[in-house]
Design a protein around this motif. Sequence first.
Motif, mmCIF file in Angstrom:
data_model
loop_
_atom_site.group_PDB
_atom_site.id
_atom_site.type_symbol
_atom_site.label_atom_id
_atom_site.label_comp_id
_atom_site.label_asym_id
_atom_site.label_seq_id
_atom_site.Cartn_x
_atom_site.Cartn_y
_atom_site.Cartn_z
ATOM 1 N N GLU A 7 34.310 55.454 44.727
ATOM 2 C CA GLU A 7 35.686 55.888 44.446
ATOM 3 C C GLU A 7 36.462 56.134 45.740
ATOM 4 O O GLU A 7 37.666 55.902 45.805
ATOM 5 N N ALA A 8 35.748 56.592 46.769
ATOM 6 C CA ALA A 8 36.402 56.825 48.066
ATOM 7 C C ALA A 8 36.981 55.526 48.614
ATOM 8 O O ALA A 8 38.079 55.505 49.179
ATOM 9 N N VAL A 9 36.254 54.427 48.454
ATOM 10 C CA VAL A 9 36.690 53.131 48.989
ATOM 11 C C VAL A 9 37.655 52.437 48.018
ATOM 12 O O VAL A 9 38.680 51.885 48.415
ATOM 13 N N GLY A 10 37.324 52.482 46.734
ATOM 14 C CA GLY A 10 38.098 51.729 45.740
ATOM 15 C C GLY A 10 39.397 52.391 45.339
ATOM 16 O O GLY A 10 40.363 51.715 44.970
ATOM 17 N N GLY A 11 39.436 53.725 45.401
ATOM 18 C CA GLY A 11 40.651 54.442 45.010
ATOM 19 C C GLY A 11 41.089 54.084 43.590
ATOM 20 O O GLY A 11 40.262 53.973 42.685
ATOM 21 N N ASP A 12 42.393 53.873 43.422
ATOM 22 C CA ASP A 12 42.958 53.572 42.101
ATOM 23 C C ASP A 12 42.599 52.174 41.606
ATOM 24 O O ASP A 12 42.884 51.836 40.454
ATOM 25 N N LEU A 13 42.017 51.355 42.477
ATOM 26 C CA LEU A 13 41.744 49.952 42.104
ATOM 27 C C LEU A 13 40.409 49.791 41.375
ATOM 28 O O LEU A 13 40.074 48.701 40.946
ATOM 29 N N VAL A 14 39.641 50.879 41.275
ATOM 30 C CA VAL A 14 38.332 50.760 40.623
ATOM 31 C C VAL A 14 38.180 51.811 39.523
ATOM 32 O O VAL A 14 38.786 52.880 39.572
ATOM 33 N N GLU A 15 37.367 51.458 38.560
ATOM 34 C CA GLU A 15 36.932 52.439 37.563
ATOM 35 C C GLU A 15 35.419 52.505 37.683
ATOM 36 O O GLU A 15 34.733 51.488 37.511
ATOM 37 N N VAL A 16 34.891 53.679 38.032
ATOM 38 C CA VAL A 16 33.468 53.790 38.389
ATOM 39 C C VAL A 16 32.742 54.687 37.394
ATOM 40 O O VAL A 16 33.225 55.753 37.042
ATOM 41 N N ASP A 17 31.578 54.227 36.968
ATOM 42 C CA ASP A 17 30.720 55.026 36.096
ATOM 43 C C ASP A 17 29.356 55.157 36.760
ATOM 44 O O ASP A 17 28.951 54.280 37.524
ATOM 45 N N ALA A 18 28.665 56.267 36.480
ATOM 46 C CA ALA A 18 27.334 56.483 37.065
ATOM 47 C C ALA A 18 26.274 56.311 35.987
ATOM 48 O O ALA A 18 26.486 56.694 34.833
ATOM 49 N N LEU A 19 25.109 55.763 36.365
ATOM 50 C CA LEU A 19 24.002 55.592 35.424
ATOM 51 C C LEU A 19 23.103 56.824 35.401
ATOM 52 O O LEU A 19 22.213 56.925 34.565
#
Length: 274
Positions: A7-19
Amino acid sequence: DLKALTEAVGGDLVEVDALARGNQNPHDLEVRPSLMVKVRRADLLVMNGLELDQWAEVVVQGAGNPKVAPGAPGRVDASVGLLVLEVPQTKVDRSMGDVHPVGNPHYSTDPGMAAGVTANILEGLARLAPQSRPAFEKNRQAFLGRVDQSLARWNAAMAPFKGARVVVDHNLWIYFLTRFGLVEAGSIEERPGIPATPSHLTKLIGLMKDQKVKVILSVPWADQKIAERVAQETGAKVVPMAPAVGTVKGPDKGADAYLETIDYNVKSVAQALR
């Protein structure tokens, strides 16, 4: 941690989920269909590497998503190029417990590793979205600026305790201890992931008394009763640590949660050593 750093690198351009959640034992995670559903939808899979998350390969197989298969452009090994500690000099087998055959994989406990980890993540994101590389680079630099500011504060907080000896209940803290100049004097586990024998605990208690070790770093999934017993015998203090983002109450979303997790660990250890 990997979610927060992505999320630090992707910012608003990514949606991140954790396994996995921060308070789970990363060596021993249950593979569930819900994890396969997450991976089926993914464009990118960021792996810890160093054989910590081999369980995730079972998830990938079940998900049937070629984008994140080993060797695919959507696969990132966050450990590439990092200086790995505790690489065994001899052949490792299961009788030795959860020994890390290619070195200790818990590198994200050291905030100094954030530069290398986020560089690997940036390359993965830029493979999928080359047009967004400048945005990713800008995000990463801004985040690393905040890491550097925090590191100056953390180093100052830990400086008075350089060389202090601590005991751990699981072999997870070598990167954190090395970063801040602390020494691991011993472990409650005789072998990683295997409960301690009474004779090992007797030896450990003797060592802690001899070396005046006053702190036991504890992870959420360890047997707290044993740690408390050793602490009682030695006059030491059990310090509950956060092995990853989301372990302690408070913000567990976004890049700053990573800094807050390190902050929590630094404050906890400094207070106990004081």
